[in-house]
Design a protein around this motif. Sequence first.
Motif, PDB file in Angstrom:
ATOM      1  N   ASP A  98      46.781  45.074  46.155  1.00  9.33           N
ATOM      2  CA  ASP A  98      47.357  44.798  44.840  1.00  9.33           C
ATOM      3  C   ASP A  98      46.331  44.005  44.042  1.00  9.33           C
ATOM      4  O   ASP A  98      46.157  42.804  44.253  1.00  9.33           O
ATOM      5  CB  ASP A  98      48.657  43.999  44.973  1.00  9.33           C
ATOM      6  CG  ASP A  98      49.436  43.951  43.661  1.00  9.33           C
ATOM      7  OD1 ASP A  98      48.798  44.010  42.594  1.00  9.33           O
ATOM      8  OD2 ASP A  98      50.677  43.843  43.695  1.00  9.33           O
ATOM      9  N   GLU A  99      45.636  44.708  43.144  1.00 10.63           N
ATOM     10  CA  GLU A  99      44.546  44.080  42.410  1.00 10.63           C
ATOM     11  C   GLU A  99      45.024  43.091  41.348  1.00 10.63           C
ATOM     12  O   GLU A  99      44.196  42.405  40.750  1.00 10.63           O
ATOM     13  CB  GLU A  99      43.652  45.153  41.781  1.00 10.63           C
ATOM     14  CG  GLU A  99      42.858  45.913  42.809  1.00 10.63           C
ATOM     15  CD  GLU A  99      41.884  46.909  42.218  1.00 10.63           C
ATOM     16  OE1 GLU A  99      40.968  47.342  42.939  1.00 10.63           O
ATOM     17  OE2 GLU A  99      42.030  47.269  41.025  1.00 10.63           O
ATOM     18  N   ARG A 100      46.327  42.988  41.141  1.00 10.99           N
ATOM     19  CA  ARG A 100      46.823  41.921  40.268  1.00 10.99           C
ATOM     20  C   ARG A 100      46.503  40.556  40.881  1.00 10.99           C
ATOM     21  O   ARG A 100      46.407  39.558  40.180  1.00 10.99           O
ATOM     22  CB  ARG A 100      48.334  42.050  40.055  1.00 10.99           C
ATOM     23  CG  ARG A 100      48.772  43.282  39.299  1.00 10.99           C
ATOM     24  CD  ARG A 100      50.280  43.332  39.173  1.00 10.99           C
ATOM     25  NE  ARG A 100      50.931  43.367  40.478  1.00 10.99           N
ATOM     26  CZ  ARG A 100      52.200  43.061  40.696  1.00 10.99           C
ATOM     27  NH1 ARG A 100      52.956  42.662  39.684  1.00 10.99           N
ATOM     28  NH2 ARG A 100      52.724  43.142  41.906  1.00 10.99           N
ATOM     29  N   GLN A 123      43.872  40.066  47.212  1.00 13.52           N
ATOM     30  CA  GLN A 123      44.459  41.346  46.839  1.00 13.52           C
ATOM     31  C   GLN A 123      44.964  42.141  48.034  1.00 13.52           C
ATOM     32  O   GLN A 123      45.702  43.116  47.874  1.00 13.52           O
ATOM     33  CB  GLN A 123      43.449  42.188  46.050  1.00 13.52           C
ATOM     34  CG  GLN A 123      42.278  42.762  46.853  1.00 13.52           C
ATOM     35  CD  GLN A 123      41.117  41.801  46.965  1.00 13.52           C
ATOM     36  OE1 GLN A 123      41.281  40.602  47.068  1.00 13.52           O
ATOM     37  NE2 GLN A 123      39.907  42.334  46.918  1.00 13.52           N
ATOM     38  N   GLY A 175      50.099  37.453  40.305  1.00 12.80           N
ATOM     39  CA  GLY A 175      48.710  37.101  40.116  1.00 12.80           C
ATOM     40  C   GLY A 175      48.483  35.957  39.149  1.00 12.80           C
ATOM     41  O   GLY A 175      49.409  35.406  38.553  1.00 12.80           O
ATOM     42  N   THR A 205      48.206  34.451  44.217  1.00 10.88           N
ATOM     43  CA  THR A 205      49.131  35.329  44.930  1.00 10.88           C
ATOM     44  C   THR A 205      50.593  35.075  44.583  1.00 10.88           C
ATOM     45  O   THR A 205      51.485  35.582  45.256  1.00 10.88           O
ATOM     46  CB  THR A 205      48.949  35.196  46.455  1.00 10.88           C
ATOM     47  OG1 THR A 205      49.167  33.831  46.839  1.00 10.88           O
ATOM     48  CG2 THR A 205      47.558  35.613  46.872  1.00 10.88           C
ATOM     49  N   THR A 236      52.357  36.192  50.177  1.00  8.72           N
ATOM     50  CA  THR A 236      51.618  36.155  48.919  1.00  8.72           C
ATOM     51  C   THR A 236      51.949  34.965  48.038  1.00  8.72           C
ATOM     52  O   THR A 236      51.544  34.935  46.900  1.00  8.72           O
ATOM     53  CB  THR A 236      51.893  37.437  48.118  1.00  8.72           C
ATOM     54  OG1 THR A 236      53.285  37.515  47.844  1.00  8.72           O
ATOM     55  CG2 THR A 236      51.444  38.649  48.870  1.00  8.72           C
ATOM     56  N   LEU A 268      44.489  47.878  37.104  1.00  8.47           N
ATOM     57  CA  LEU A 268      44.698  47.128  38.341  1.00  8.47           C
ATOM     58  C   LEU A 268      45.401  48.003  39.370  1.00  8.47           C
ATOM     59  O   LEU A 268      46.594  48.285  39.254  1.00  8.47           O
ATOM     60  CB  LEU A 268      45.505  45.857  38.062  1.00  8.47           C
ATOM     61  CG  LEU A 268      44.846  44.865  37.092  1.00  8.47           C
ATOM     62  CD1 LEU A 268      45.752  43.672  36.846  1.00  8.47           C
ATOM     63  CD2 LEU A 268      43.493  44.412  37.610  1.00  8.47           C
ATOM     64  N   GLU A 277      43.722  39.982  42.647  1.00  6.86           N
ATOM     65  CA  GLU A 277      42.272  39.814  42.753  1.00  6.86           C
ATOM     66  C   GLU A 277      41.777  39.094  41.493  1.00  6.86           C
ATOM     67  O   GLU A 277      41.849  39.646  40.397  1.00  6.86           O
ATOM     68  CB  GLU A 277      41.608  41.187  42.892  1.00  6.86           C
ATOM     69  CG  GLU A 277      40.262  41.158  43.598  1.00  6.86           C
ATOM     70  CD  GLU A 277      39.143  40.594  42.730  1.00  6.86           C
ATOM     71  OE1 GLU A 277      39.037  41.016  41.565  1.00  6.86           O
ATOM     72  OE2 GLU A 277      38.400  39.731  43.220  1.00  6.86           O
ATOM     73  N   GLN A 312      47.262  49.326  42.646  1.00 10.54           N
ATOM     74  CA  GLN A 312      48.311  48.765  43.493  1.00 10.54           C
ATOM     75  C   GLN A 312      48.831  49.835  44.448  1.00 10.54           C
ATOM     76  O   GLN A 312      49.132  50.946  44.032  1.00 10.54           O
ATOM     77  CB  GLN A 312      49.486  48.257  42.636  1.00 10.54           C
ATOM     78  CG  GLN A 312      49.122  47.166  41.641  1.00 10.54           C
ATOM     79  CD  GLN A 312      50.077  47.126  40.467  1.00 10.54           C
ATOM     80  OE1 GLN A 312      51.269  46.934  40.654  1.00 10.54           O
ATOM     81  NE2 GLN A 312      49.564  47.306  39.258  1.00 10.54           N
TER      82      GLN A 312
END
Length: 522
Positions: A173-175, A300, A152, A143, A40, A166, A177, A168
């Motif tokens: 992990d939508e942080r 994400q 993020g 990432t 990430t 968000l 996205e 997770q």
Amino acid sequence: MRISKRVLWLGAMCAGFWNTPGGAMVPQESLTSGQDTVETIAQDENDLMPSLPEVEEIGANPAVPEELLKERFAKLEKSIPLTYHKSSHEFVEYFIYKKAKFTQTMMERMPLYFPLFEKALAKHGLPTELKYLSMIESGLNPTVISHARAGGLWQFMPATGREFGLYQDKYIDERFEPAKATEAACLYLKQLYNIFGDWELALASYNTGPGNVKRAMRRSRGTTFWTIYNVLPRETRSYVPQYVAMNYMMNYGYDHGIFPENTEFQIPNDTIHINGYIDLATFCNNASIDFEVLKKLNPQITKTVLPDQTRDFVLKVPSVQFTYLMSNRASIMDSCTRKYLSSGVMVAKADSTKTDSLGGNGSFPYVLASNVQNVSDDESYDEDGEEDVIQRSRTKRVSYTVRRGDNVAGIARKYGISVVSLRKWNHIRRNNIRRGQRLVIYKEVKETVPATRIAVKARQQQDEEQLAKQQRHTRKRYHTVQKGDTLWIISQRYGLEIGQLKKRNKIRGNSIKPGQKLIIST
């Protein structure tokens, strides 16, 4: 952001406070929770936030004249004050002379993320110049993740991310996205501004948390950022000047000899809906999609697979491969969603393929295993001597001729499909259809077939695909450069990274000329 005596880390914000959005702590790290984990964080030095020296007094002869900066700050100032301060002056010169490469990288990534930021900020009625904040938070790396687990573009801590919607878990992990993280950042920034009514205080709060800013105000009896400056945490004192300096650099960097070289843009993409287990590496391999491209489109995703419980996950895929994916969706999706029985026969995972769909309700034709046992070529019969059967779902292509009085919604309802799917399949805009127009419709139908037929067909299909791939890889493919072509345009057309294209053709720089033959694949 945490500062040692001589080292200040840009982007390592919000150091461990419970009410901060971010918290990207000093050196960043990658997630390492298993072999199927997607890395990430980029390891390239240019992708990391630069370390900065402790801000000191500017000498008698600064390289950039003070009056010039004051004049330009005033021109740039909109809703958020761009106050001249020795600290902001120091950061401007640092970004020009010591971290010019980082500044250049920010210029190159602006076209990739700023349209998204500007749209979200306008939607929430927030100042458009807030878009520069992500640069000092994350270096526009979606990432990047810190040792404190902030992640993020907008460096949300896990708890704060969940507070702002968000999601997770182990796989998502939508942080990371960009669109959802930006939406969350807008909500949080709006909340902070509503608390203080002052953008400089709101920015300081984004870094250190509103609780710390309020304590500083009580201690100093100040009401503005600059009147509480001396009692703020040291990293927060530098945060607003960094923002000011980055705003300046993105608008006047050219005047200081800094230019973007490899500008990044959004990869044109389409979407498919995933329900159930999917092996993304296998999916990419069989769909001729570069896995690195899939990662960029879906940052994400933190694993190389999505689990059985996945429901209605919108997966972005590059548009250049979408037609191929549509044409070969059965074999591609079967290959990455099936499981192997002990005999080696590949059948579908019963609980993961019923609702996978492409563009709405149009289902992928996955096999649905009903009473499959250990099937082999000569053992596919039950105890009564009858052959086992498998119920499968497949997509049937039908055509429909538009009649007088028809509309898109009515046709979709008639066939049990979504309006979105119908419009996408037929390139319909604004629901405009005409009498006599022929529409393509993909409708799911179920059928029961002998298990042996499925097993043999799956093996044949696998062999054919393997042979086709071997043949594709045995001959070179070329592209003749046309007028107006650029490396980026060509790379997007063939689903390549610019770096891959340059390496295959031994290109230095970015210059190509009409008539030049480029190797696309070897």
